[in-house]
Enzyme design. Structure first.
Site, PDB file in Angstrom:
ATOM      1  N   ARG A 144     -33.381  64.306 -19.369  1.00  0.00           N
ATOM      2  CA  ARG A 144     -34.195  63.101 -19.550  1.00  0.00           C
ATOM      3  C   ARG A 144     -35.307  63.317 -20.562  1.00  0.00           C
ATOM      4  NH1 ARG A 144     -36.705  59.992 -15.198  1.00  0.00           N
ATOM      5  NH2 ARG A 144     -36.992  58.645 -16.991  1.00  0.00           N
ATOM      6  N   ARG A 192     -46.548  59.178 -18.503  1.00  0.00           N
ATOM      7  CA  ARG A 192     -46.774  59.944 -19.727  1.00  0.00           C
ATOM      8  C   ARG A 192     -47.081  59.043 -20.905  1.00  0.00           C
ATOM      9  NH1 ARG A 192     -43.021  60.580 -16.648  1.00  0.00           N
ATOM     10  NH2 ARG A 192     -42.628  62.482 -15.432  1.00  0.00           N
ATOM     11  N   LYS A 234     -49.892  74.790 -19.197  1.00  0.00           N
ATOM     12  CA  LYS A 234     -48.449  75.037 -19.296  1.00  0.00           C
ATOM     13  C   LYS A 234     -47.848  74.406 -20.542  1.00  0.00           C
ATOM     14  CE  LYS A 234     -43.987  74.220 -18.700  1.00  0.00           C
ATOM     15  NZ  LYS A 234     -43.194  73.214 -19.426  1.00  0.00           N
ATOM     16  N   ASP A 253     -44.003  77.655 -15.722  1.00  0.00           N
ATOM     17  CA  ASP A 253     -43.369  76.469 -15.162  1.00  0.00           C
ATOM     18  C   ASP A 253     -42.890  76.777 -13.753  1.00  0.00           C
ATOM     19  OD1 ASP A 253     -40.466  77.471 -15.184  1.00  0.00           O
ATOM     20  OD2 ASP A 253     -41.131  77.815 -17.238  1.00  0.00           O
ATOM     21  N   GLN A 292     -39.444  85.281 -20.989  1.00  0.00           N
ATOM     22  CA  GLN A 292     -39.660  84.085 -20.169  1.00  0.00           C
ATOM     23  C   GLN A 292     -38.552  83.075 -20.408  1.00  0.00           C
ATOM     24  OE1 GLN A 292     -40.185  80.835 -21.134  1.00  0.00           O
ATOM     25  NE2 GLN A 292     -41.144  79.868 -19.393  1.00  0.00           N
TER      26      GLN A 292
END
Length: 306
Positions: A144, A192, A234, A253, A292
């Site tokens: 998404r 957002r 983040k 995360d 990561q």
DNA sequence: TATCCAAGGTAAGTT
DNA sequence: AACTTACCTTGGATA
């Protein structure tokens, strides 16, 4: 369009296009077959990936359409310009992946994640697109997040014609600043929407520039980016790692937080900044962000055990 | 068919 | 500074 190919020998070690572009580091490319981020698509194919690159510092000062696919190891490309310097920049083709891996810790969890996706590189996304796409990433699934960027480009990006087809560039800061919150909510950005609009305005009005963080020391750069609305620590780390070349940045995360709790509990300190320092050191320092990203992708796709 | 839930977090308000 | 809470939307899980 111009065409060309980059042989495997010019790739500074192993390279895998699909995992590089579909590991959740970048949301600014699309697959020509429409299967981007669909989990039931097998690896090992040779799909075309496309993007429209804005003017970038150092590599090409004008916009370019770039298409690329990987066949038998070599990278075939079509572009409105010479794509070799662009691809080298965007896909970090000059990273010595063997050296990167050698610098990462010899821990089973880390090594298994490297083994799960051999040849995956970090990307170097254009700063504004990286900033906005990771603002959109909050509490969202990767498919998404990508869909939102496609919607933004179709609604607010310039149309570019190349090779008898039309592509949509990623929106400019001005174009997104001119959108209304309602416009953006209609694209399913949810809460957002005001973050993206306001951040675009900040960039458009020259109140701040995400690329300027490149000149700062790591933790100052992260603080600097958090001045953008919708950008916390983040998201700032994601922009630093996937756009601005801070290869030691480790975005904390949900997946990495779980991995820390399960495998590196001594790195769990009170704050983001302290935990970040601890896990960065545990993951080898200089290339901790590489570790990561491998961990994130391998954990998220279930390639390595919980 | 209806309801619930979590998805690459952040901002704003309290203690 | 550390701790809570609200926040849009949607696809997949559960009942």
């Amino acid at each position: 369009m111009e065409r060309g190919a980059i042989p495997p020998g010019d790739l500074a070690g192993p390279f895998d296009l699909q995992s590089t572009l579909e590991s959740g580091q970048t949301y600014l490319w699309t697959r020509a077959d429409g299967a981007m981020f669909e989990d039931d698509v097998a690896h090992g194919g040779s799909a075309w990936y496309e993007t429209v690159v804005p003017p970038l510092d150092g590599v090409g000062n004008s916009r370019a359409v770039v298409r690329v696919r990987q066949v038998d190891g070599r990278l075939e490309w079509e572009s409105t310009t010479d794509a070799v310097p662009l691809l080298t920049h965007l896909l970090r083709l000059d990273d010595d992946l063997t050296a990167v891996r050698a610098a990462c810790p010899d821990l089973p969890l880390v090594q298994r994640s490297f083994d799960a996706y051999p040849g995956m590189r970090l990307v170097r996304d254009p700063p504004f697109g990286a900033l906005v796409s990771f603002i959109c990433s909050a509490q969202m699934r990767v498919a998404r997040i990508h869909g939102m960027q496609v919607s933004l480009a179709e609604a607010f990006g310039d149309r570019v014609t190349a090779g008898s087809r039309t592509y949509h560039a990623y929106p400019t800061p001005d174009a997104l600043a001119a959108a209304t919150e309602t416009d953006l909510r209609e694209l399913s950005l949810g809460y957002r929407a005001p973050y993206v609009r306001r951040t675009a305005e900040m960039v458009a009005e020259d109140e701040a520039d995400p690329a300027a963080a490149r000149e700062l020391p790591y933790e100052e750069a992260r603080d600097y980016l958090t001045r953008f609305v919708g950008v916390g620590e983040k998201v700032a780390d994601c922009v630093l790692l996937f756009s601005l070349g801070f290869l030691h940045a480790v975005p904390l995360d949900t997946w990495i937080q779980t991995a820390i709790a399960d495998h590196f509990p001594d790195c769990e300190r009170g704050s983001y900044a302290e935990t970040s320092r601890a896990i960065r050191e545990r993951l080898g320092g200089a290339y901790a962000g590489y570790a990561q990203t491998y961990l994130f992708y391998a954990l998220r796709t279930g390639r390595i055990g919980e």
